[in-house]
Write a protein that holds these residues in place. Sequence first.
Motif, mmCIF file in Angstrom:
data_model
loop_
_atom_site.group_PDB
_atom_site.id
_atom_site.type_symbol
_atom_site.label_atom_id
_atom_site.label_comp_id
_atom_site.label_asym_id
_atom_site.label_seq_id
_atom_site.Cartn_x
_atom_site.Cartn_y
_atom_site.Cartn_z
ATOM 1 N N ASN A 135 59.246 -59.687 46.585
ATOM 2 C CA ASN A 135 59.938 -60.770 45.871
ATOM 3 C C ASN A 135 61.370 -60.934 46.370
ATOM 4 O O ASN A 135 62.291 -61.093 45.576
ATOM 5 C CB ASN A 135 59.903 -60.531 44.369
ATOM 6 N N ALA A 136 61.527 -60.875 47.678
ATOM 7 C CA ALA A 136 62.818 -61.135 48.334
ATOM 8 C C ALA A 136 63.912 -60.188 47.875
ATOM 9 O O ALA A 136 65.084 -60.562 47.779
ATOM 10 C CB ALA A 136 63.234 -62.587 48.124
ATOM 11 N N GLY A 137 63.553 -58.943 47.585
ATOM 12 C CA GLY A 137 64.544 -57.935 47.277
ATOM 13 C C GLY A 137 64.882 -57.761 45.823
ATOM 14 O O GLY A 137 65.794 -56.997 45.479
ATOM 15 N N THR A 138 64.176 -58.427 44.903
ATOM 16 C CA THR A 138 64.437 -58.248 43.474
ATOM 17 C C THR A 138 64.028 -56.851 43.025
ATOM 18 O O THR A 138 64.737 -56.186 42.261
ATOM 19 C CB THR A 138 63.685 -59.303 42.649
ATOM 20 N N SER A 139 62.891 -56.377 43.499
ATOM 21 C CA SER A 139 62.413 -55.030 43.178
ATOM 22 C C SER A 139 61.789 -54.422 44.420
ATOM 23 O O SER A 139 61.394 -55.139 45.348
ATOM 24 C CB SER A 139 61.403 -55.070 42.027
ATOM 25 N N TRP A 140 61.699 -53.083 44.402
ATOM 26 C CA TRP A 140 61.261 -52.371 45.605
ATOM 27 C C TRP A 140 60.256 -51.287 45.246
ATOM 28 O O TRP A 140 60.346 -50.669 44.189
ATOM 29 C CB TRP A 140 62.458 -51.726 46.309
ATOM 30 N N THR A 141 59.335 -51.048 46.178
ATOM 31 C CA THR A 141 58.416 -49.916 46.093
ATOM 32 C C THR A 141 58.741 -48.960 47.228
ATOM 33 O O THR A 141 58.913 -49.374 48.376
ATOM 34 C CB THR A 141 56.952 -50.374 46.216
ATOM 35 N N ARG A 142 58.841 -47.679 46.898
ATOM 36 C CA ARG A 142 59.223 -46.680 47.894
ATOM 37 C C ARG A 142 58.018 -45.864 48.341
ATOM 38 O O ARG A 142 57.231 -45.394 47.519
ATOM 39 C CB ARG A 142 60.291 -45.735 47.338
ATOM 40 N N TYR A 143 57.889 -45.692 49.659
ATOM 41 C CA TYR A 143 56.851 -44.852 50.255
ATOM 42 C C TYR A 143 57.529 -43.746 51.068
ATOM 43 O O TYR A 143 58.421 -44.018 51.868
ATOM 44 C CB TYR A 143 55.946 -45.662 51.187
ATOM 45 N N THR A 144 57.111 -42.532 50.870
ATOM 46 C CA THR A 144 57.623 -41.431 51.689
ATOM 47 C C THR A 144 56.965 -41.484 53.065
ATOM 48 O O THR A 144 55.734 -41.542 53.164
ATOM 49 C CB THR A 144 57.341 -40.075 51.027
ATOM 50 N N LEU A 145 57.791 -41.477 54.091
ATOM 51 C CA LEU A 145 57.252 -41.590 55.444
ATOM 52 C C LEU A 145 56.623 -40.276 55.883
ATOM 53 O O LEU A 145 57.190 -39.193 55.695
ATOM 54 C CB LEU A 145 58.355 -41.975 56.431
ATOM 55 N N SER A 146 55.461 -40.379 56.473
ATOM 56 C CA SER A 146 54.792 -39.231 57.079
ATOM 57 C C SER A 146 54.071 -39.718 58.316
ATOM 58 O O SER A 146 53.786 -40.905 58.456
ATOM 59 C CB SER A 146 53.806 -38.576 56.108
ATOM 60 N N VAL A 147 53.814 -38.784 59.212
ATOM 61 C CA VAL A 147 53.200 -39.129 60.492
ATOM 62 C C VAL A 147 51.939 -38.321 60.665
ATOM 63 O O VAL A 147 51.944 -37.093 60.497
ATOM 64 C CB VAL A 147 54.166 -38.865 61.661
ATOM 65 N N GLY A 148 50.860 -38.990 61.007
ATOM 66 C CA GLY A 148 49.604 -38.314 61.264
ATOM 67 C C GLY A 148 49.415 -38.044 62.742
ATOM 68 O O GLY A 148 49.820 -38.838 63.593
ATOM 69 N N GLY A 149 48.789 -36.896 63.030
ATOM 70 C CA GLY A 149 48.522 -36.547 64.417
ATOM 71 C C GLY A 149 49.757 -36.015 65.098
ATOM 72 O O GLY A 149 50.840 -35.937 64.531
ATOM 73 N N GLY A 150 49.594 -35.645 66.348
ATOM 74 C CA GLY A 150 50.724 -35.152 67.121
ATOM 75 C C GLY A 150 50.889 -33.657 67.011
ATOM 76 O O GLY A 150 50.668 -33.059 65.960
ATOM 77 N N TRP A 151 51.302 -33.043 68.121
ATOM 78 C CA TRP A 151 51.388 -31.592 68.149
ATOM 79 C C TRP A 151 52.595 -31.050 67.387
ATOM 80 O O TRP A 151 52.619 -29.891 66.990
ATOM 81 C CB TRP A 151 51.423 -31.086 69.590
#
Length: 723
Positions: free
Chosen positions: A305-321
């Motif tokens: 909604n153009a910055g009125t409210s926000w949802t936060r996701y914790t960044l994680s990465v799959g794969g990789g050594w």
Amino acid sequence: MAVLLAALFLLAPGLGQAQLSWKPGNPGGGGAFNSPVVTSEGYWAVGSDLGGVSLSMDAGATWTAVGAAQGLTVTHIASLAARPGKLLVGTDGGLFVGNSNGTGFSRRYNTGYIAAIAVSADPDIVYAAVHPQWDSLQPYIIRSNDAGQTWSATGSNLPADLRITGLRTHPVDPDGVWAISGRGRFPDRPESQVVYQADFSTDGGQTFARMDPQQGKLVDIAYGLDPQNLNLMYATVAAAGNAPRVYRSLDTGFSWTLRTSGTQAPLGIILADATNSSHVRIVGLDDQALRPAGTYGSFLWESSNAGTSWTRYTLSVGGGWSQADEVWGMGFSYQGLGQTIGNDPAVPNTVLWTNNQFLYASGNGGKIWSDSVSTAVGGKWRSRGIDNVVPIVVEQSAVDANLVYAGYMDLGLWRSDDGGLSWTSLNAAAYTGGWAGKGGNTLSVAADPGRANVVWAQLGGNMENCGTPCAEPLYLVKSTDKGATWQNITQGLPSPIRRLEGLTVAPDSTVNFRWVYAAVNGDVYLSEDDGISWQMVLDCPNNDCFRITYTDTNGVLALSAGAVYRSWQGGSAGTWSPLTLPAAMTSGWTQGQHWLHDVWTYSGPMDLASRGGNIWVAVKGTSKGLYRSADYGQSWTRVRADDQGRTVTVHASTGRVYFGSSSAVHAGGYATTSQGVVTSADGVSGWTAQNQGLAFPFALYARVAANGALWLLSPGQGVMKWR
């Protein structure tokens, strides 16, 4: 007829060799990446600080290194941009333009550090930010009206204390351009002196005025791509105490309103969505200089909604050594936040993320990320071809040709069980300091010539972190299970170990009681009991011995920065003496220096090869090169001139010699004096280049294995095999 032609093809001289080239074999990633872009053709391009540009034409499944072979004659990439059909590459030596498929590059602006590039609404009009030197401020803007073919300075009035980390252009007005400043890789200055702001020009880069919200440290600024209001913008700001804030402007930055604030507000890099103007994302990467006190982590913030409210996701990465540890794997690009995230707003779900070791990609707008540098192969790791690494040593087992060890800076020690196609990490947490097993530094490894399971190696953390007291010493370790487990060897060795290299095994010594050699803290040590206990056998005058070579006809030879030593009695104490070398060969040698730690100033021997009565020594330095003795070291002749001589190896059966030079090691760029690999049938004359497959002619270390396989270490591209 088809059978006859096939037979002729196999028998024709040279035809069978036509397909051979240097092909990389690494775990994947490992070095600093920056400035990812997604081109209009859907290609992905990423810059690096040593290996030039990496290009993928299949959405990251495979990558190709782009360098001097394609006309891009600078290794350090500072910025990237794309327009239809073209890639624009900013470097620490000017600006290059080439085709979007990675071919046909040429330098179109000759000077300066090109910190940022942006293509305007008119794709023929392109802007670039230039600093006079790699470590200077004093930015100025150049502009091209012909898609980057020619450039001229705009006479911009940008403040002299800015370090530009990004440029943004107006969605429809080609004369509208923003210059964003903040912390880049250079110059290294206190946080209190870093200027975070954004300046805007309405006249094609001639005059700028500061127009960010001016409520703290500007983190990012971007257009909202609203077709109903193309002047819509968002800005993220770290206010007092690094409190995060989001601002919005409806008039291209002339005025701002606070949209979101508070400790849970977004802070980071703004991603607009050209297909939905209400959809805004902010990638917040962990940054100690900008995060509020007591907070930690990397997140994606999403608003519908153009910055009125926000949802936060914790960044994680799959794969990789690496398992994406927070130390290296979750941070931002060495060039700054403005050169960290890349996407094409017209394809909003594809987002690329670069940092100090890896490249990640997201196919769902940044919620879920996957490693894009390596592929899991039966529990092991295979590079996709994007490697910005510093390889130091490679060792193929004499008893098992599929068994190969490789040592790197930062990546540490790895083992391949399939001839270099895939790799297993051997970095034990106990011996890799702050890397904690997710990397390390390995300068030397020696595989037993008769027992496939036995290997000696040097493991360590930060090689520069062993002062008084020594926080991260190096370790000499031995394994009887191919590196799956390690035994720390200390008996008879100095403590702490600050340098350890030159591991060599006498192949004719008794099995289970091998004679093993090592250069430890600049002196030569010998073990006569399978590497369990050691004694110093050569006290090098300047503690600068670093490489030992055991030969069957020329004794045991040790290289130092000031001399070449030999023992005719197996290297026992009291049997060493320096070879008599000509003044033309030794003049300028920097006694007491180390080839790696003093990489910018070192001059002296680098490598040695032996066959019969012949000895070859590769010497780095002005007017040096490859020297040969045909009489067991009594007299010497320079057989190849090369200021960047690094390595030499000889095929035991055929006598063919390979000599390598490199202007780059762990840093440094491409110089025309860097010749890469050259080869000669007799090691004297008739030298020909053998650089097929190399992006840059860098040959730091080469070895011919017992079965004739030819290995090369090329800074940037990493471990290479001729095949």
